[in-house]
Each structure stands twice: as C-alpha cells, then as structure tokens.
Design a protein around this motif. Structure first.
Motif, mmCIF file in Angstrom:
data_model
loop_
_atom_site.group_PDB
_atom_site.id
_atom_site.type_symbol
_atom_site.label_atom_id
_atom_site.label_comp_id
_atom_site.label_asym_id
_atom_site.label_seq_id
_atom_site.Cartn_x
_atom_site.Cartn_y
_atom_site.Cartn_z
ATOM 1 N N THR A 7 -13.168 -103.107 -47.930
ATOM 2 C CA THR A 7 -13.422 -103.256 -46.519
ATOM 3 C C THR A 7 -14.920 -103.281 -46.282
ATOM 4 O OG1 THR A 7 -13.466 -100.886 -46.136
ATOM 5 C CG2 THR A 7 -11.323 -101.953 -46.003
ATOM 6 N N ARG A 8 -15.336 -103.373 -45.013
ATOM 7 C CA ARG A 8 -16.759 -103.469 -44.683
ATOM 8 C C ARG A 8 -17.556 -102.326 -45.267
ATOM 9 N NH1 ARG A 8 -18.759 -101.253 -39.661
ATOM 10 N NH2 ARG A 8 -20.965 -101.688 -39.393
ATOM 11 N N ALA A 9 -16.987 -101.138 -45.261
ATOM 12 C CA ALA A 9 -17.723 -99.975 -45.745
ATOM 13 C C ALA A 9 -17.652 -99.812 -47.245
ATOM 14 C CB ALA A 9 -17.171 -98.698 -45.093
ATOM 15 N N GLY A 10 -16.963 -100.725 -47.932
ATOM 16 C CA GLY A 10 -16.772 -100.519 -49.345
ATOM 17 C C GLY A 10 -15.602 -99.602 -49.620
ATOM 18 N N ARG A 11 -14.797 -99.318 -48.571
ATOM 19 C CA ARG A 11 -13.626 -98.481 -48.760
ATOM 20 C C ARG A 11 -12.520 -99.308 -49.392
ATOM 21 N NH1 ARG A 11 -15.457 -96.752 -43.697
ATOM 22 N NH2 ARG A 11 -14.015 -98.056 -42.545
ATOM 23 N N PRO A 12 -11.515 -98.654 -49.987
ATOM 24 C CA PRO A 12 -10.417 -99.390 -50.580
ATOM 25 C C PRO A 12 -9.707 -100.256 -49.550
ATOM 26 C CG PRO A 12 -10.369 -97.091 -51.225
ATOM 27 C CD PRO A 12 -11.405 -97.220 -50.148
ATOM 28 N N GLY A 13 -9.333 -101.442 -49.934
ATOM 29 C CA GLY A 13 -8.555 -102.304 -49.061
ATOM 30 C C GLY A 13 -7.117 -101.847 -49.011
ATOM 31 N N PRO A 14 -6.281 -102.479 -48.160
ATOM 32 C CA PRO A 14 -4.874 -102.098 -48.041
ATOM 33 C C PRO A 14 -4.177 -102.163 -49.404
ATOM 34 C CG PRO A 14 -5.520 -103.608 -46.295
ATOM 35 C CD PRO A 14 -6.660 -103.561 -47.258
ATOM 36 N N GLY A 15 -3.451 -101.122 -49.709
ATOM 37 C CA GLY A 15 -2.696 -101.103 -50.947
ATOM 38 C C GLY A 15 -3.461 -100.585 -52.142
ATOM 39 N N GLU A 16 -4.755 -100.407 -52.012
ATOM 40 C CA GLU A 16 -5.534 -99.885 -53.127
ATOM 41 C C GLU A 16 -5.480 -98.365 -53.137
ATOM 42 O OE1 GLU A 16 -9.311 -101.935 -54.447
ATOM 43 O OE2 GLU A 16 -9.229 -102.536 -52.357
ATOM 44 N N ASP A 17 -5.529 -97.801 -54.330
ATOM 45 C CA ASP A 17 -5.552 -96.350 -54.502
ATOM 46 C C ASP A 17 -7.002 -95.887 -54.468
ATOM 47 O OD1 ASP A 17 -5.453 -93.751 -55.268
ATOM 48 O OD2 ASP A 17 -4.263 -94.074 -57.073
ATOM 49 N N PRO A 18 -7.411 -95.096 -53.434
ATOM 50 C CA PRO A 18 -8.818 -94.738 -53.304
ATOM 51 C C PRO A 18 -9.356 -93.914 -54.460
ATOM 52 C CG PRO A 18 -7.469 -93.457 -51.777
ATOM 53 C CD PRO A 18 -6.595 -94.520 -52.352
ATOM 54 N N ILE A 19 -8.490 -93.223 -55.199
ATOM 55 C CA ILE A 19 -8.988 -92.386 -56.269
ATOM 56 C C ILE A 19 -9.419 -93.226 -57.467
ATOM 57 C CG2 ILE A 19 -6.893 -91.929 -57.590
ATOM 58 C CD1 ILE A 19 -9.411 -89.307 -56.343
ATOM 59 N N HIS A 20 -9.019 -94.516 -57.515
ATOM 60 C CA HIS A 20 -9.364 -95.369 -58.653
ATOM 61 C C HIS A 20 -10.319 -96.481 -58.268
ATOM 62 C CE1 HIS A 20 -6.655 -93.276 -61.262
ATOM 63 N NE2 HIS A 20 -5.642 -93.508 -60.473
ATOM 64 N N THR A 21 -10.889 -96.438 -57.094
ATOM 65 C CA THR A 21 -11.832 -97.453 -56.657
ATOM 66 C C THR A 21 -13.240 -96.897 -56.780
ATOM 67 O OG1 THR A 21 -10.204 -98.308 -55.094
ATOM 68 C CG2 THR A 21 -12.496 -98.946 -54.750
ATOM 69 N N LEU A 22 -14.058 -97.517 -57.626
ATOM 70 C CA LEU A 22 -15.392 -96.980 -57.861
ATOM 71 C C LEU A 22 -16.236 -97.078 -56.605
ATOM 72 C CD1 LEU A 22 -17.235 -95.746 -59.962
ATOM 73 C CD2 LEU A 22 -17.854 -98.034 -60.717
ATOM 74 N N ARG A 23 -16.877 -95.971 -56.255
ATOM 75 C CA ARG A 23 -17.615 -95.851 -55.012
ATOM 76 C C ARG A 23 -19.107 -95.714 -55.301
ATOM 77 N NH1 ARG A 23 -14.094 -94.100 -51.090
ATOM 78 N NH2 ARG A 23 -15.638 -95.056 -49.743
ATOM 79 N N PHE A 24 -19.923 -96.204 -54.368
ATOM 80 C CA PHE A 24 -21.375 -96.094 -54.484
ATOM 81 C C PHE A 24 -21.921 -95.586 -53.152
ATOM 82 C CE2 PHE A 24 -20.155 -99.619 -57.281
ATOM 83 C CZ PHE A 24 -20.652 -99.163 -58.488
#
Length: 423
Positions: A7-24
C-alpha cells in the motif's frame, strides 16, 4: 523474501501476512526540541517531520514518549500526555506511516528519564519493586487501550533498551524474567490482539557475560525478537575499520545470532536500531554503510524489517549529548535530507523492485555459551571472528546453540544440513 505488492505506506496489501513482509522504517526523533518537544507538543511540526520521512519511501516509524511526563506520580497517568501520543500516531497514519510505540522511556540517547516517584527519597528499583512494576504495567495497559484499533498501529513495546537502567537498578536474570513477563502481559491486555507486543535491549544482552537481560529473554519473550546491532558495541568499527566486513555484516550477524536462541524456528527478528554514528562511521562512509547494512540484513530469512536510527540530527543548541548523537539523523537539524537518506531510500526502492532470493543458510556455526561466556559472540570474540571469516569466504552461516547441534528436528526446521565448529 520481500513482497512487492504494498500500500502507499509500504504496509502489506490485501491478503498479505504482515509478519512476513519486510519493512523499512526509522526511529522518529523530533527535529524541534528532540524528545523535550513532548512538553509542548506541536502537531504542525510533527506533521512536517512525518511527511519528510514518508517522502523517503519508508513505511513505518517507532515513537517514544517520556515516562515522567506520562506518569509523574505512581498512581497518576496524565490524560493530556496520552492524548498527545495518540495524536502523533494518528498524524503518522495520515502521512502513510505505520507506528510502533515504545511505552516506558526510560533511556534515550544516553539520557535516563525517571519519574520523581522512583528517585531520591522515594527511590524504588524499577525492575524489582512490586509497586513500581505494577505502575509500569498500568501505564502500558493504559497506552494499549488508548492505541488499540488503529489500522496503522504496528504494536506496543515495553520501552527503549530498558536494560540500560540496570546500572542504577540492580536485578537478577530471574527478576528480569518476572518483570518482562508482567509487563508483556499488561501490554497485551491493553492492546488486545490488534498488534505486536515486544521488548528491546541493547547489545549487552547478547554480548555481556552475566548481564541480567539474557539472549533467551530477548529471543523467547514477546511476539518477535528485536536486535540493536550498533557498530560501537565492542568497539566493532574501531577494531575492524568502518568499511570492514565485520561492520557491514553486523546487522546480518545480529539477526542470525538472535535466531539461534529462539525456541520457535519461525520467530521473526527485527533489526530495530542500527545507524551510522560518527566518528565510528565517518560521514564519507555513511551512505555505503547504509546500503551494505540493509542489503546484507535483507538476506536473512525471517527478518521482520530494518528501522534506522534515527530520523533527525539533534540540534547543537541542545547540550551534553555524546558527540555521535548530533549526527545520527537521515535529516540534519534544519530538516534537509543528508546523503545517507538518499542512499537508504534508493536501496529500499531497489529491494522492493527486485527482491533478493538469497540461498538458504544450510551451514551453521556452533555457538557454545553454556559456561556464561556470551562475550565470545561479541566483536573481538572467537565465535564472532569465526562467523565473519566464513562470511568473507562466501559462506552464509546460520548460528546454532551447542545444545541443539544434534537435534535433527530443530536443524531440519531451520534448513540446516551441516554444523561446523569455530576455528
């Protein structure tokens, strides 16, 4: 693996697991007045800071209030201070940034912040006094309830590097375990199931012989493991040089070391603080250090993300900070982005466009700290140097504890096919 659909903020998109999405992200230090700005919170100034951070392509911030302002009396939590904190969190969301909130500060940039009810005539050990522990639990429970339900909230952390307070609050490892368990439960009670609940410690937890905050506590309590791999710990940068493999792979190493102590092979690790402190990392080397640090850490399976320290330099009108604190920001004290900001933004964008598919770490280096000598795993230690030697030879070693070296189930769960001893 780094997912590219965001998403705009770099957050996980729909259906993505936030614990496995690399964040910066970045640890937010207000440009005007540093954290003293909480005395007279200015939403307009905070909004300007947050917009600048978001413009770099970062997806989250970590924020810190001051404990004495939130809880000036053991049985008083100031509603206006809590409201200022939630206002900042909401402003971050409007800027497209997710937020991790640290509760008990505690310790920030070499300064300790204690409410007066813990000091002087009223001195209480913050780790062992039952009423002091309950007061902190009440604060975390209150903050959790105030923050709960915000979709851009990452979670609630107990506080920033609470083990920095050990010097003035003697404590045993068992007492630390009780303290952490009590506060984590309170934070979860307040926040509910809507975010992560964590704690953090500076590097003594991993490298310090007999330090009461243990690697096991860091790697097994809370929802994920946080590491703060600083190049000044163990004189790493001065010992090996600011451009050395030991420095450029330090965050990667810290992540792999933390994974060794976890009982859950899938437990994520968050590089929650790393930065380029002068003179350990000269300004001319800072951009390359940032690129290498992020890229090397991104090659670790199970990495939650990387959060840089910090957003803004400390203004030199403020006195008595260690010299390195004045130049740690991605932005200078006038708000201009520094070369390191551009390097970090470019590296993050490249990783999002072309995620690195690093090969598995199927070779692990055996770590034996059963005798209590954690220092072998710190800069200058025999284990640290063996790991770095393998890394410079092209091996990407994992770390396995000695008591698990023959545990076939554990090794298989981590994809380890061979365990080697340090040389």
């Amino acid at each position: 693996m780094i997912h590219s659909r965001r998403t705009r903020a770099g957050r996980p998109g729909p259906g993505e697991d936030p614990i496995h999405t690399l964040r910066f992200g970045v640890n937010y230090t207000p440009r005007h007045g540093w954290f003293h700005s909480w005395h007279d919170f200015d939403p307009a100034r905070a909004r300007a800071d947050l917009d600048a951070i978001a413009a770099l392509g970062l997806d989250h911030i970590r924020v810190f209030h001051l404990w004495p302002l939130l809880q000036p009396n053991r049985t008083l939590i100031r509603r206006t201070a809590v409201d200022d904190l939630t206002h900042l969190v909401d402003l971050a969301g409007e800027a497209g940034l997710d937020v991790m909130v640290d509760g008990v500060q505690g310790h920030l940039s070499s300064f300790d912040f204690y409410p007066e009810w813990t000091r002087s005539w009223h001195h209480r050990n913050v780790f062992t006094d039952p009423e002091a522990i309950e007061a902190q639990a009440t604060l975390l429970r209150t903050l959790g309830r105030a923050l709960a339900g915000r979709p851009h909230l990452i979670g609630l952390q107990l506080g920033n590097e609470l083990n920095n307070l050990v010097e003035h609050n003697p404590v045993t490892a068992d007492e630390v375990d009780h303290y952490l368990d009590t506060l984590l439960a309170a934070a979860r009670d307040g926040l509910g199931d809507g975010g992560l609940v964590t704690h953090s410690a500076y590097d003594a937890a991993w490298y310090g012989d007999d330090h009461p905050f243990t690697p096991e506590a860091s790697a097994r309590k809370g929802d994920l493991t946080t590491v703060h791999p600083w190049v000044f710990s163990g004189d790493c940068a001065r010992r090996y040089g600011p451009r050395s493999p030991q420095v450029q792979h330090l965050a990667e190493y810290g992540t792999e070391l933390a994974k060794a102590y976890a009982t859950d092979p899938a437990r994520p690790v968050w590089v929650q603080e790393t930065g380029a402190p002068e003179p350990h990392i000269p300004a001319t080397d800072a951009a390359d250090f940032a690129r290498a640090t992020v890229r090397n850490a991104a090659g670790c399976a199970g990495l939650w993300g990387v959060t840089w320290w910090c957003s803004h330099d400390v203004d030199r009108s403020l006195s008595d900070f260690p010299e390195l604190e004045y130049t740690l920001g991605l932005f200078d004290s006038s708000g201009r982005p520094k070369p390191i900001a551009k390097a970090l933004a470019e590296t993050i964008a490249e990783l999002r466009r072309a995620p690195e598919n690093a090969p598995p770490r199927d070779i692990a280096l055996l770590l034996d700290c059963e005798s209590g000598t954690r220092s072998v795993s710190g800069p200058g230690g025999a284990f640290f140097e063996s790991w770095m030697r393998l890394r410079t030879e092209g091996v990407r070693p994992a770390v396995v504890l000695a008591d698990r070296a023959l545990d076939a189930e554990h090794l298989a769960a981590r994809g380890i096919r061979e365990v080697v001893r340090p040389t």
